[in-house]
Write a protein that holds these residues in place. Sequence first.
Motif, PDB file in Angstrom:
ATOM      1  N   VAL A  46       0.892  -1.150   0.000  1.00 55.49           N
ATOM      2  CA  VAL A  46       0.000   0.000   0.000  1.00 55.49           C
ATOM      3  C   VAL A  46       0.931   1.200   0.000  1.00 55.49           C
ATOM      4  N   ASN A  47       0.805   2.038  -1.018  1.00 57.80           N
ATOM      5  CA  ASN A  47       1.880   2.987  -1.274  1.00 57.80           C
ATOM      6  C   ASN A  47       1.350   4.417  -1.383  1.00 57.80           C
ATOM      7  N   GLY A 107      -3.263  -4.587  -3.693  1.00 54.03           N
ATOM      8  CA  GLY A 107      -3.146  -3.935  -2.399  1.00 54.03           C
ATOM      9  C   GLY A 107      -4.466  -3.794  -1.667  1.00 54.03           C
ATOM     10  N   GLN A 108      -5.552  -4.299  -2.264  1.00 50.63           N
ATOM     11  CA  GLN A 108      -6.855  -4.174  -1.604  1.00 50.63           C
ATOM     12  C   GLN A 108      -6.863  -4.873  -0.244  1.00 50.63           C
ATOM     13  N   LYS A 144      -1.437  -1.220  -8.150  1.00 54.38           N
ATOM     14  CA  LYS A 144      -0.124  -1.334  -7.513  1.00 54.38           C
ATOM     15  C   LYS A 144      -0.019  -0.519  -6.230  1.00 54.38           C
ATOM     16  N   GLY A 145      -1.022  -0.655  -5.375  1.00 55.39           N
ATOM     17  CA  GLY A 145      -0.942  -0.021  -4.069  1.00 55.39           C
ATOM     18  C   GLY A 145      -1.228   1.457  -4.059  1.00 55.39           C
ATOM     19  N   GLN A 146      -1.670   2.009  -5.192  1.00 55.38           N
ATOM     20  CA  GLN A 146      -1.984   3.430  -5.226  1.00 55.38           C
ATOM     21  C   GLN A 146      -3.345   3.658  -5.849  1.00 55.38           C
ATOM     22  N   ILE A 147      -3.981   4.761  -5.460  1.00 58.15           N
ATOM     23  CA  ILE A 147      -5.206   5.153  -6.144  1.00 58.15           C
ATOM     24  C   ILE A 147      -4.769   5.893  -7.392  1.00 58.15           C
ATOM     25  N   ALA A 173      -6.130  -1.422 -15.422  1.00 59.51           N
ATOM     26  CA  ALA A 173      -4.946  -1.976 -16.065  1.00 59.51           C
ATOM     27  C   ALA A 173      -3.744  -1.051 -15.907  1.00 59.51           C
ATOM     28  N   GLY A 174      -3.924   0.063 -15.219  1.00 54.00           N
ATOM     29  CA  GLY A 174      -2.810   0.966 -14.955  1.00 54.00           C
ATOM     30  C   GLY A 174      -2.561   1.954 -16.076  1.00 54.00           C
ATOM     31  N   ILE A 175      -3.512   2.067 -17.012  1.00 55.03           N
ATOM     32  CA  ILE A 175      -3.325   2.990 -18.133  1.00 55.03           C
ATOM     33  C   ILE A 175      -3.996   4.317 -17.802  1.00 55.03           C
TER      34      ILE A 175
END
Lengths: 358, 520
Positions: B284-285, B306-307, B487-490, B509-511
């Motif tokens: 969680v970042n 990270g949920q 990846k641990g971030q909103i 998908a992180g895009i």
Amino acid sequence: MKVDKSVLKQIGLKTLNTIIPVLIAFAIGSIVILFAKENPLNIYFILFDRSFFRIQGFLKTLHYAGPLILAGLAIALSFKSGLFNMGIEGQIVSAGFVVAVLGYRWQSLPSITLIPLLLVSGILVGVLVALLPAFLKARYNVNEMVVTLLLNYAIVQILEYLTSNVFRDPSSGYVSTNMIGQSAIMTRLLGSKLTLFFFVVIIVFVIFYIIFNHSKLGFEITAMGKNRFFAEATGMRIQKKIMIIMLTSGALAGLAGAGWMLSEKFSYTLDFSGTPGLGWDGMLIALLGSHSPIGILIAGIFYAVLKTGSSNIAIFTNVPAEIIVLLQALIVLFLSLKSILKIKPIPVGKLFQRKEKS
Amino acid sequence: MEIIKTIGLTKKFGDFIANDNIDLIVEKGEIKAIVGENGAGKSTLMNMLYGLLKPTAGEIFIRGENVHFDSPNDAINKGIGMVHQHFKLVPSLTISENVMLGIEIDKKIIVGKHSFSMPSIDHKRESKVVQALIDRFQFGLNATDVVKNLSIGAKQKVEILKMLYRNVEIVIFDEPTAVLTPQEIEAFFKTMRELKQQGKSIILITHKLQEVMEVSDSVTVIKQGKIIGNRITKDTSNKELARMMIGREVLLRVEKHYQDYSEKPIIYEVNNLSTKNHEGINVVNGINFFLREGEILGIAGVEGNGQTELLDLLTGLLKSTSGTVRFLGKDITNEWPDTLRLEKIAFIPEDRYEQGLCTDMSIGENIIAGYHGNLDVCKNGILISKKIAEKRNRLIKNYDIRVSDCEGKVSSLSGGNAQKIIISREFDADPLLLIAAQPTRGVDIGAIEFIHQSLLNIQKNGKSILLISSELSEIMSLADRIAVIYKGQIIGEVSGKDASREEIGYLMAGILERSHENES
Ligand SMILES: Nc1ncnc2c1ncn2[C@@H]1O[C@H](COP(=O)(O)OP(=O)(O)OP(=O)(O)O)[C@@H](O)[C@H]1O
Ligand SMILES: [Mg+2]
């Protein structure tokens, strides 16, 4: 009505589960007795008749049952929560020893203050001995089984040294502390061996019964033992509970040791707790009583019957008293066959991960 | 050819009839879906086919042969395998070791014409054999990987491999998709079709009618222990199946009235929250979000971003390495779970059997857990059994929890009804903030409708909800705002009212770029 039936059925099954191993043990015991050319039924009759069905014998049995019941409760409390306090024996002998020394030192005090004072001292000693493993488990998740087991040996060694040197009664022919003062000895009742200590045990038992079966704490202990993660997630503070459980378990053991000293032994000797030792007896009793208070009460009395009965067997028959030890061993064997699979230690929960990070 | 046929199969638990005269037929090479409400008796039926439960009455025929199973081993010998929702794998072993568990290949020494078994396992050969199997079914796994490092979807494949290696002809899946991400579900369907192509027959239990329509050949509907209908999938519809199951029309999506919360006070605020996992990675970042009074914030994301850790942080099970959490102006960072409950924050945990329930305790005990110190059931440290029973009966009634014996343990409940125990417990606490993770996992469509409606009612009463779900449609139909975790971030936020699946899909998908374009 339907409810009652299923509950009854469960209790019945549980009882059957304990009685069958005991019966098997007795059956095998009879074979041994036959080798001694005695009638097993006769032997078992003497065993139970003299220590259970005759009033004096029964009171004597109750007297011996007192510390055993406490030891059984101490074990059950920790095992039920998934903790393994194997240090009951060490806690009992430590308490016995300290109470012996204090009972000698403070003998000028009147009974009415001295005896409660000594019982409380015993409890405190039990708590103190349990403190180290409790802390190590709660704070660092050190395996309490290993710590308590090892501590037992250390304690026995230390007490042996203290008894044979520092606190030795020089006038005694064998290694022993000074005898506790007259005012520290609990008076016998009804011309039997029974003392008020048994009633202390009964009061403790009742309190314990309520806590175990009807209290918030008892609920949390059960939950902890059954599903650690669930207990944590629903807000039960495991670390705190580990401390409470281990220390209470130690307190019960301490009380057992103190009572045994004040009502039976009167001075600390190296065989204070007997063989295999009250703490180990307590383990068998907890097992026999399937870790339930009522079960332990019954098992404690049953076990005391065996204990007092063994001397009767030696006196009245040709069978050696060791037959009882054999019976005990067989009972343990057959009981553990079913229990090994059932009790599981509590796994490391998430809160320990949480703790690490602090 | 009928590969499975049951005649009058019946199972009773005490006086309760869980399966009532079931006549089920499964054809060779088909994918048979079985649907029904929570507690209808689906798992019970499967457990009888797999030898875990013994029928009270009735017969089972496999390829026309009348069989009687004493254990799953007997079933496997007759070619029936089952993949349970809760996997039974050994995490510390490799894939091939797990597949071979119990039937290991021993090392052999060959002397002349004779070969001797050694008391040690031939790991090399094992992984070769298993790898060949993996390749044959195109599972894309590595036989020497350790199971604990696998995703849930991959673990499920290992379970399937276990069955395939034992040469089963029929594979039973009990709610296989409940724990999978949408991507994994796609892959799972592919696997199922692959199995079917290789001539295997499949029984699939699911609550998602969409999946039934997409993948099955025929459907059997069970209601209260009885088969109430069989359909060929292409001749039926979502709607018809729902009506058959529940007995009435079901709203497949609840009505939500969106409103503007921007004037409402912020009650819950998470600032720069971080934590590390065992390997020291920031799982969680630096998470930031806030919740306004009466608002539902959904957190969407592909599982494993990270949920779980975020949830543990917010529920007091994990300690943060940095950041703060504030509730009603109070700093509650790293408070313990019981303190959080006292602040009137309630939780529906992600893993129902691990954190939410103790299956080995009674329904009543589970229904008070976490609130067992409250005055309504506990006075001076003593629990009042009468009050507990009253509360239990009230919740069972209000939340329509189907139990065969209200004094029984939670282990005797069907999966969906077990979930309803948690739902009822947490809703009944009347929290100011509800943190709900996967609230409808494993519950039937009727119950989903009910739970969704209840969540909206809680909101209507001015309470706030943080909803973490891998079910995109659930989040989209309930949340006012949707934050996407990656990846641990909103990594982005969209309004619930006019969010599109694509938009959220890209974020998941992180895009990032795409969604920015859409916003502007
Ligand atoms: N061991 C048991 N003892 C008593 N009752 C049981 C037992 N197992 C199941 N039941 C009852 O049988 C009924 C059917 O349960 P089953 O698990 O088959 O339901 P299901 O259709 O799989 O439901 P779900 O969709 O919620 O998983 C339930 O009412 C349940 O309470
Ligand atoms: Mg089920």
